[in-house]
Design an enzyme around this catalytic site. Structure first.
Site, short mmCIF file in Angstrom:
data_model
loop_
_atom_site.label_atom_id
_atom_site.label_comp_id
_atom_site.label_asym_id
_atom_site.label_seq_id
_atom_site.Cartn_x
_atom_site.Cartn_y
_atom_site.Cartn_z
N CYS A 224 2.49 -7.75 -2.88
CA CYS A 224 2.39 -8.15 -1.46
C CYS A 224 0.96 -8.51 -1.07
CB CYS A 224 2.94 -7.07 -0.52
SG CYS A 224 4.67 -6.77 -0.73
N HIS B 73 -2.66 -6.28 2.47
CA HIS B 73 -1.22 -6.32 2.17
C HIS B 73 -0.58 -7.29 3.16
CE1 HIS B 73 2.94 -4.77 2.11
NE2 HIS B 73 2.64 -4.15 0.99
N ASP C 146 -5.31 0.16 8.22
CA ASP C 146 -4.09 0.34 7.45
C ASP C 146 -4.35 1.46 6.46
OD1 ASP C 146 -2.15 0.26 5.52
OD2 ASP C 146 -2.19 -1.90 5.22
N LYS D 181 4.76 7.21 1.38
CA LYS D 181 3.61 7.17 0.47
C LYS D 181 2.79 8.45 0.60
CE LYS D 181 3.17 2.17 0.91
NZ LYS D 181 3.62 1.52 -0.31
N1 PMP Z 1 -0.29 -1.65 3.56
C1 PMP Z 1 -0.53 -1.21 2.32
C2 PMP Z 1 -1.93 -1.11 1.83
C3 PMP Z 1 0.54 -0.86 1.50
O1 PMP Z 1 0.28 -0.43 0.26
C4 PMP Z 1 1.85 -0.95 1.99
C5 PMP Z 1 3.03 -0.60 1.11
N2 PMP Z 1 2.96 -1.09 -0.18
C6 PMP Z 1 2.04 -1.38 3.30
C7 PMP Z 1 0.95 -1.73 4.05
C8 PMP Z 1 3.40 -1.47 3.90
O2 PMP Z 1 3.98 -0.20 3.98
P1 PMP Z 1 5.51 -0.03 4.36
O3 PMP Z 1 6.27 -0.95 3.45
O4 PMP Z 1 5.80 1.41 4.06
O5 PMP Z 1 5.67 -0.38 5.79
#
Ligand code: PMP
Length: 397
Positions: A355, A114, A191, A217
């Site tokens: 992303c 991400h 992560d 999440k």
């Molecule tokens: N890493 C992964 C694998 C994610 O799915 C996400 C959120 N889509 C993030 C990082 C970032 O998380 P946050 O926007 O809650 O900081």
């Protein structure tokens, strides 16, 4: 886990919510808990002598204990409340990696990260003329583990790897990666943003050096997250932000910092968020995660089989070991048009690059339509998705 626990499904009985990888819905216990805090218990923490403040402090700190138990974290001081995965990664980048990063060093990530676990590493590598190394993947969306050995060397300062890909659903062999990195004394950040329903979420057992995740999440509120770090590393790290609550004593000449974990929690934290996260963990504690995973597997397998019957439909990410995330590409239909079409049928999915733009480049696509399942989804939701995709095919192609 079922829809009756989640008020949004009573409000919108016809909603087919397939976007839990973006954020999960919230059970009523979390919503009530946050309301109760603001209604009956609101006070700032750590500084007050009066009862309300002492109670709020106790409630906030008790959540650290819940996190410790839930994730099998050895020590309470190893748990830092952040505003989410992104902030946790930035904290580790600025306070752990950057101070020791020199020209010619490298940071190892994977091709499926991400942007939250990519851009900051790229940025600090550029700052220091260090190299960003990328573990490649194959077409199935599985890490090329044999290449990893060649990427890790004595100049590697960190491996930063996603546990479960938000785009492909791939569950990475993090234990194996951590073992390989540790053989060369390289610390590893995982992560864990998509990991909450993973059945054996035991951070001590994984032996990760850092673990980051987001409350929203994991059935909790937005604006709160968790950073786990091994005590020996957190002790030697400089604070990430400076201000109130993270100090021991201050004069105009010098400041000494608070002990862990408060050294990393500058300013008034997201008290209601942390308390809400505590209720989410209470909810999760009572869930049989092995049963939820069996259920997710059934939904994912059924959806995969049925969707692949549609001519011109591809699933991006076919790893053997994968979670309830399906990234779909329907020939000749732009993912945004596809998501808009499904929205007309009350089906909530996400469209775009999720992303993970370099991953889109790898597959030579502009984006996907992503359907992600959680414990509250049902076979009926799968039916609706499949019918929706079939209808879309008739409509567009
Ligand atoms: N890493 C992964 C694998 C994610 O799915 C996400 C959120 N889509 C993030 C990082 C970032 O998380 P946050 O926007 O809650 O900081």
């Amino acid at each position: 886990m079922n829809k009756a626990d989640f008020p949004i499904f009573q409000k919108y009985p016809n909603l087919t919510y397939l976007d839990s990888a973006a954020t999960t819905q919230k059970p009523s216990s979390v919503i009530k808990g946050i309301t109760q805090y603001y209604t009956d218990e609101n006070a700032n923490i750590h500084r007050g002598i009066y009862d309300l403040s002492a109670q709020a402090t106790q409630k906030y700190e008790a959540v650290r204990g819940k996190v410790k138990d839930y994730f099998s974290i050895p020590h309470l001081e190893e748990i830092i409340f952040t505003k989410g995965t992104t902030e946790g990664i930035n904290l580790v980048a600025q306070s752990f990696v950057l101070p020791h990063l020199k020209a010619g060093d490298n940071i190892v990530i994977s091709a499926m990260e991400h942007h939250a676990n990519l851009v900051v590493w790229q940025h600090i590598c550029q700052q220091r003329k260090a190299n960003l190394r990328v573990i490649p993947i194959n077409q199935n969306g599985t890490l090329e583990m044999t290449v990893l050995d060649k990427l890790l060397d004595e100049r590697s300062k960190l491996v930063a790897l996603v546990h479960i890909s938000n785009t492909l659903g791939t569950i990475n062999p993090i234990k194996e990666v951590i073992k390989k990195a540790h053989q060369k004394n390289i610390p590893v950040l995982i992560d864990g943003a998509q990991s909450i329903l993973y059945p054996d979420l035991n951070i001590a057992n994984f032996e990760a050096d850092f673990w980051v995740c987001s409350g929203h999440k994991m059935f909790g509120p937005t604006g709160v997250g968790i950073l786990y770090g091994k005590r020996q590393y957190l002790e030697e790290m400089q604070p990430y932000q400076f201000g109130g609550d993270m100090i021991r004593s201050v004069t105009f000449e010098a400041t000494s910092f608070a002990k862990l974990p408060h050294k990393f929690e500058a300013g008034t934290p997201n008290i209601a968020g942390v308390i809400g996260l505590g209720y989410a963990l209470d909810y999760l504690k009572d869930i049989d995660k092995y049963a939820v995973n069996e259920h997710l597997k059934k939904l994912t397998n059924e959806a995969t089989a049925r969707l692949l019957e549609i001519e011109g439909l591809r699933i991006i990410g076919r790893a053997k070991n994968k979670s309830g995330i399906l990234s779909l590409v329907l020939e000749e239909v732009h993912p945004h048009d596809a998501a808009t079409f499904l929205n007309e049928q009350n089906i909530a999915v996400r469209a775009g690059h999720h992303c993970t733009q370099p991953l889109m480049d790898f597959y030579q696509i502009s984006g996907t339509l992503r359907a992600s399942f959680s414990g509250y989804n049902t076979m009926e939701d799968v039916e609706k998705l499949v019918d929706g995709m079939k209808g879309m095919k008739r409509f567009f192609v």
